[in-house]
Design a protein around this motif. Structure first.
Motif, PDB file in Angstrom:
ATOM      1  N   UNK A   1      57.485   9.411  -7.992  1.00 46.60           N
ATOM      2  CA  UNK A   1      56.057   9.096  -7.983  1.00 46.60           C
ATOM      3  C   UNK A   1      55.300   9.831  -9.087  1.00 46.60           C
ATOM      4  N   UNK A   2      55.955  10.740  -9.770  1.00 49.60           N
ATOM      5  CA  UNK A   2      55.393  11.512 -10.885  1.00 49.60           C
ATOM      6  C   UNK A   2      53.925  11.863 -10.661  1.00 49.60           C
ATOM      7  N   UNK A   3      53.068  11.645 -11.663  1.00 53.46           N
ATOM      8  CA  UNK A   3      51.631  11.889 -11.543  1.00 53.46           C
ATOM      9  C   UNK A   3      50.900  10.657 -11.039  1.00 53.46           C
ATOM     10  N   UNK A   4      51.621   9.530 -10.938  1.00 49.92           N
ATOM     11  CA  UNK A   4      50.982   8.261 -10.566  1.00 49.92           C
ATOM     12  C   UNK A   4      50.399   8.281  -9.163  1.00 49.92           C
ATOM     13  N   UNK A   5      50.891   9.185  -8.301  1.00 50.35           N
ATOM     14  CA  UNK A   5      50.363   9.245  -6.939  1.00 50.35           C
ATOM     15  C   UNK A   5      48.894   9.668  -6.926  1.00 50.35           C
ATOM     16  N   UNK A   6      48.415  10.237  -8.048  1.00 48.26           N
ATOM     17  CA  UNK A   6      46.971  10.499  -8.139  1.00 48.26           C
ATOM     18  C   UNK A   6      46.296   9.760  -9.289  1.00 48.26           C
ATOM     19  N   UNK A   7      47.048   9.256 -10.272  1.00 43.60           N
ATOM     20  CA  UNK A   7      46.414   8.509 -11.364  1.00 43.60           C
ATOM     21  C   UNK A   7      46.360   7.009 -11.099  1.00 43.60           C
ATOM     22  N   UNK A   8      47.043   6.539 -10.037  1.00 46.47           N
ATOM     23  CA  UNK A   8      46.988   5.126  -9.658  1.00 46.47           C
ATOM     24  C   UNK A   8      46.492   4.988  -8.212  1.00 46.47           C
ATOM     25  N   UNK A   9      45.481   5.773  -7.906  1.00 46.53           N
ATOM     26  CA  UNK A   9      44.913   5.765  -6.551  1.00 46.53           C
ATOM     27  C   UNK A   9      43.615   4.971  -6.487  1.00 46.53           C
ATOM     28  N   UNK A  10      43.389   4.120  -7.488  1.00 50.03           N
ATOM     29  CA  UNK A  10      42.185   3.286  -7.496  1.00 50.03           C
ATOM     30  C   UNK A  10      42.199   2.327  -6.306  1.00 50.03           C
ATOM     31  N   UNK A  11      41.047   1.776  -5.968  1.00 50.66           N
ATOM     32  CA  UNK A  11      40.981   0.800  -4.871  1.00 50.66           C
ATOM     33  C   UNK A  11      41.982  -0.319  -5.119  1.00 50.66           C
ATOM     34  N   UNK A  12      42.829  -0.560  -4.133  1.00 49.32           N
ATOM     35  CA  UNK A  12      43.835  -1.598  -4.279  1.00 49.32           C
ATOM     36  C   UNK A  12      45.043  -1.186  -5.083  1.00 49.32           C
TER      37      UNK A  12
END
Length: 439
Positions: free
Chosen positions: A37-48
């Motif tokens: 999940x690398x950093x994406x678990x917080x950089x891809x937390x946009x709505x939807x």
């Protein structure tokens, strides 16, 4: 007269290598099936977005028979004592920014296709992730990508500037101190036993860090002494497979990455996509693979200058991946793959075996935290398709045969990649890994 069997030397004797290279803590799973999940678990937390609902993402991972998540826990931001407390609780996620055509930079890349446009409390979100992982029986590998790319997604350069201001020879010490405080916070929250591993940093050989021997080894020893019940290590993007004895002492686990670029590297060199500042970019070979509506480099524009300093990805890579025709890309790779097939398969075998033998020598557990081919465009299907899956399964079988404790199915097997939709393949391979004997 009975003839004795012909003696052909000790090299012909079968040796059982399937037992684990080193014993992991008994509180952890007997095998790790890892989703990256690398950093994406917080950089891809946009709505939807794929990580908008952490509980749902953890539930799906468990449903696919994963038991481990590997993340960037951003220790320097959250616990680095670098004057970033305000950002730790109110981080503006921008992504790479808006391009002149109104779309986002990084739209055609993996990991960088972050639309941004929201703020989050990352300190609280880390605890939310651990709470969700606990509900679904998952453990977490903690790493940092901060000296490689995490900071590029922020709306301002303050995070990057703060960590970049740390003198090069002090960076491992600051990382170790940050991890000590982060581990303390997770322990206070009741989550110490959910920590599968702590990596001083991701891919120390491809980050803005000195060589691990230049201070990193010392800090690994110190952090292991502070937390003797935890596995503490650092990962390599390209470990020295032909000279593993040169890896410095200190890692409590062998967390190394296995990429066999092969035909992909041939294409990258042909189209000169990983360089920066090439005068005739894009060259004719790349131009032939671009979409018909691709703008010129000048029309495409540039990210904010500080963002190029905050990431290892070059301007040519961003342009190329954003505007490549994925079908043309895949067609070239598939057409040219034949001569590279055995080389890539053997390279995966030899690298996995080198890692396993080094770990067995050291008596520590081994993990392949990333693999197997390399960095491809977001919509490219070469690694998700039959060729990529064949190479991945080759790596997994070799890893199990040689006592590797944990492994990814593929670096792209995660919620923010298209491969996540291939549920049957992931579930089958994860269950195959979990069923493998450990001794």
């Amino acid at each position: 007269m009975t003839e004795s069997p012909r003696y052909l030397g000790s090299g012909t004797a079968e040796v059982d290598t399937a037992s684990l290279t080193g014993a992991p803590p008994s509180r952890l799973p007997s095998r790790l099936t890892i989703t990256l999940w690398d950093f994406s678990w917080y950089t891809r937390a946009e709505d939807g977005g794929p990580y908008a609902d952490l509980d749902a993402a953890c539930a799906k991972a468990a449903d696919l028979s994963y038991n481990t998540i590997r993340i960037c826990a951003a220790p320097l931001l959250l616990f680095g004592n670098l004057g970033l407390d305000h950002l730790a609780t109110d981080l503006d996620i921008e992504g790479l920014g808006k391009a002149p055509d109104g779309g986002i930079y990084g739209r055609g890349t993996r990991w960088y296709d972050a639309p941004g446009g929201y703020r989050l409390n990352l300190q609280a979100r880390l605890l939310e992730l651990f709470d969700a992982a606990a509900r679904h029986g998952l453990v977490i590998i903690l790493a940092s990508w901060e000296y490689q790319q995490s900071t590029v997604f922020a709306g301002s350069p303050r995070w990057f500037d703060a960590i970049d201001a740390v003198p090069l020879h002090h960076r491992y010490r600051v990382l170790a101190d940050s991890w000590d405080r982060l581990i303390g916070a997770l322990t206070a929250a009741g989550h110490r036993n959910r920590i599968a591993m702590v990596e001083l940093h991701n891919e120390v050989d491809f980050s803005i860090l000195p060589a691990l021997a230049e201070g990193g080894s010392e800090q690994l020893h110190r952090l292991r002494q502070l937390h003797p019940d935890l596995l503490v290590t650092a990962s390599y993007g390209k470990p020295p497979h032909l000279a593993m004895h040169t890896v410095p002492d200190g890692p409590g686990a062998a967390q190394f990455h296995v990429y066999s670029y092969g035909v992909l590297d041939a294409l990258q060199q042909r189209i000169d996509i990983r360089s920066e500042g090439t005068s005739d970019f894009p060259n004719p070979a790349l131009t032939a693979l671009l979409r018909p509506d691709a703008p010129s480099v000048a029309e495409y524009g540039r990210l904010a200058d500080w963002k190029y300093r905050a990431t290892v990805v070059t301007d040519q890579m961003f342009y190329g991946y954003d505007w490549i025709d994925p079908e043309a890309w895949d067609t070239w790779l598939c057409n040219e793959y034949g001569p590279y097939r055995e080389v890539m398969r053997r390279e995966i075998d030899s690298r996995v075996i080198a890692i396993a033998e080094w770990a067995r020598w050291k008596g520590i557990p081994a993990v392949v935290g990333e693999g197997w081919i390399g960095y491809t465009p977001l919509q490219g299907t070469f690694e998700e398709g039959p060729i990529g899956r064949d190479l991945a399964e080759r790596g997994i079988r070799t890893a199990l045969k040689n006592g590797i404790w944990g492994m990814v199915l593929c670096s792209n097997a995660a919620p923010h990649h298209p491969l996540w939709t291939n549920e049957a393949w992931q579930r089958r391979l994860n269950q195959f890994i979990l069923a493998a004997p450990t001794n």
